[in-house]
Design an enzyme around this catalytic site. Structure first.
Site, PDB file in Angstrom:
ATOM      1  N   HIS A 108       0.894  -1.409  -0.275  1.00  0.00           N
ATOM      2  CA  HIS A 108      -0.289   0.254   0.001  1.00  0.00           C
ATOM      3  C   HIS A 108       1.127   0.958  -0.383  1.00  0.00           C
ATOM      4  CE1 HIS A 108      -2.691   2.715   2.211  1.00  0.00           C
ATOM      5  NE2 HIS A 108      -3.029   2.434   1.741  1.00  0.00           N
ATOM      6  N   ARG A 109       0.583   2.056  -1.271  1.00  0.00           N
ATOM      7  CA  ARG A 109       1.664   2.826  -1.201  1.00  0.00           C
ATOM      8  C   ARG A 109       3.122   3.223  -1.147  1.00  0.00           C
ATOM      9  NH1 ARG A 109      -1.443   7.351   3.096  1.00  0.00           N
ATOM     10  NH2 ARG A 109      -3.621   6.414   2.930  1.00  0.00           N
TER      11      ARG A 109
ATOM     12  N   GLU B 117       0.667  -0.566  -4.651  1.00  0.00           N
ATOM     13  CA  GLU B 117      -0.772   0.738  -4.967  1.00  0.00           C
ATOM     14  C   GLU B 117      -0.199   1.973  -4.881  1.00  0.00           C
ATOM     15  OE1 GLU B 117      -3.983   3.060  -3.320  1.00  0.00           O
ATOM     16  OE2 GLU B 117      -2.071   2.503  -2.879  1.00  0.00           O
TER      17      GLU B 117
ATOM     18  N   ASP C  99      -1.647   6.348  -5.708  1.00  0.00           N
ATOM     19  CA  ASP C  99      -2.318   7.443  -6.409  1.00  0.00           C
ATOM     20  C   ASP C  99      -1.683   8.274  -6.549  1.00  0.00           C
ATOM     21  OD1 ASP C  99      -4.351   6.409  -3.553  1.00  0.00           O
ATOM     22  OD2 ASP C  99      -2.342   6.999  -1.879  1.00  0.00           O
TER      23      ASP C  99
ATOM     24  N   HIS D 180      -0.374  10.887  -2.678  1.00  0.00           N
ATOM     25  CA  HIS D 180      -2.020  10.335  -1.858  1.00  0.00           C
ATOM     26  C   HIS D 180      -2.988  12.023  -1.880  1.00  0.00           C
ATOM     27  CE1 HIS D 180      -4.991   9.503   1.193  1.00  0.00           C
ATOM     28  NE2 HIS D 180      -5.004   8.081   0.903  1.00  0.00           N
TER      29      HIS D 180
ATOM     30  N   GLU E  74      -4.533   4.203  -8.277  1.00  0.00           N
ATOM     31  CA  GLU E  74      -5.996   4.197  -8.179  1.00  0.00           C
ATOM     32  C   GLU E  74      -5.893   6.679  -8.072  1.00  0.00           C
ATOM     33  OE1 GLU E  74      -6.244   5.268  -4.173  1.00  0.00           O
ATOM     34  OE2 GLU E  74      -8.460   6.597  -4.154  1.00  0.00           O
TER      35      GLU E  74
ATOM     36  N   LYS F 236      -6.966   9.803  -7.570  1.00  0.00           N
ATOM     37  CA  LYS F 236      -6.835  10.156  -6.697  1.00  0.00           C
ATOM     38  C   LYS F 236      -7.560  11.818  -6.643  1.00  0.00           C
ATOM     39  CE  LYS F 236      -6.971   8.952  -2.340  1.00  0.00           C
ATOM     40  NZ  LYS F 236      -7.449   7.717  -2.052  1.00  0.00           N
TER      41      LYS F 236
ATOM     42  N   ASP G  63       0.542  -2.372   4.329  1.00  0.00           N
ATOM     43  CA  ASP G  63       1.355  -1.135   4.696  1.00  0.00           C
ATOM     44  C   ASP G  63       3.039  -2.426   4.743  1.00  0.00           C
ATOM     45  OD1 ASP G  63       0.182   0.706   4.584  1.00  0.00           O
ATOM     46  OD2 ASP G  63      -0.020   2.173   6.303  1.00  0.00           O
TER      47      ASP G  63
HETATM   48  O1  G3P Z   1      -6.076   0.264  -2.106  1.00  0.00           O
HETATM   49  C1  G3P Z   1      -6.522   0.644  -1.098  1.00  0.00           C
HETATM   50  C2  G3P Z   1      -6.419   1.930  -0.597  1.00  0.00           C
HETATM   51  O2  G3P Z   1      -5.352   3.135  -1.027  1.00  0.00           O
HETATM   52  C3  G3P Z   1      -7.529   3.223  -0.857  1.00  0.00           C
HETATM   53  O3  G3P Z   1      -7.850   3.904   0.688  1.00  0.00           O
HETATM   54  O4  G3P Z   1      -6.906   6.309   0.996  1.00  0.00           O
HETATM   55  O5  G3P Z   1      -5.025   4.778   1.099  1.00  0.00           O
HETATM   56  O6  G3P Z   1      -5.819   5.601  -0.500  1.00  0.00           O
HETATM   57  P1  G3P Z   1      -6.796   5.223   0.333  1.00  0.00           P
HETATM   58 CA    CA Z   2      -4.822   4.206  -2.325  1.00  0.00          CA
END
Ligand code: G3P
Ligand code: CA
Length: 250
Positions: free
Chosen positions: A17-18, A44, A46, A59, A118, A120, A242
């Site tokens: 994640h990120r 992942e 954004d 993000h 993603e 955003k 994470d």
């Molecule tokens: O991929 C799921 C997650 O990234 C969604 O929430 O706020 O971390 O972008 P956020």
């Molecule tokens: Ca995200």
């Protein structure tokens, strides 16, 4: 792939994640490189657009939390965004990390790790989906052999992207239980491959409804080891975390 009762079952996918947001400043090259080192299946990230229409990886809609600057992402040119330090807020040893462009990340990832992208705050950025499609094509990552998924909380955004580049699998992010209802999932199944809910929305019944319509589920965001086994027992297809190393140790 593994065998289960003679049926081919894909291994649970680990999605960083990120990048590896638990270990390095989110959405930086340091974080993405760590995800590759940890052998995550996907990272992942954004995306947003700079003032001069370049795809940047960050993000929040402002730079305040994750850089030493202040203001809206859309009000900075790429050069201005990349003059900011996006590492020190996390730890001084990451001083000098910059906001990457999507292209910089794709160049490093191609052939090494899948990318879950993603869109955003897409309502802020006219043309974001076309720009994303153009960027994927320029890195030859629009081909079905590449592991790219495009997701959003904004269903209009992923619909727009799907109309431009229908070969790329689409994900819908879910934080409202109503989206996991039978009728809504039937509607989504027309163009969506992944339904990705917040952890607290994941139930065996929801997974069954998603799977029975031919879609997969990647819940988010795992930050504790305790939740991993219950998720795996329920039958999720991937875990957005994470801490990608938590999964490889299961
Ligand atoms: O991929 C799921 C997650 O990234 C969604 O929430 O706020 O971390 O972008 P956020
Ligand atoms: Ca995200």
């Amino acid at each position: 792939m593994r065998q289960s009762n003679g049926i081919q079952v894909e291994r649970v996918q680990v999605i960083a994640h990120r990048g590896t947001a638990g270990y390095a400043p989110e959405n930086t090259m340091a974080s993405f490189e760590r995800a590759i080192e940890m052998n995550a299946d996907y990272l992942e990230l954004d995306i947003q657009l700079s003032k001069d229409n370049e795809l940047v990886v960050i993000h929040d809609s402002t730079v305040d939390r994750t850089t030493n600057g202040s203001g809206a992402v859309k009000d900075f040119t790429l050069e201005e965004l990349q003059s900011l330090d996006s590492g020190s807020w996390f730890n001084e040893k990451f001083e000098g990390q910059r906001i990457p462009t999507l292209g910089e990340v794709l160049a490093v990832c191609r052939g090494k790790i899948g990318v879950l992208i993603e869109t955003k705050w897409p309502y802020l950025y006219s043309g974001l989906e076309q720009k994303l499609a153009d960027e994927l094509a320029s890195y030859h990552m629009h081909l079905p052999t590449e592991r790219v998924i495009v997701q959003s909380f904004d269903q209009n955004s992923v619909k727009r992207f799907h109309a431009i580049m229908p070969q790329i699998p689409i994900g819908v992010l879910v934080e409202d239980e109503a989206i996991l209802a039978e009728d809504k999932l039937t509607e989504l199944a027309e163009y969506v491959a992944y339904v990705n809910p917040a952890l607290e929305l994941v139930t065996g019944e929801a997974i069954e409804r998603i799977h029975s319509r031919g879609m997969k589920i990647f819940p988010w965001t795992v930050r504790s080891r305790n939740v991993i086994q219950p998720l795996l027992k329920l039958g999720v297809d991937g875990v957005i975390t994470d801490y990608p190393d938590y999964l490889s140790q299961e």
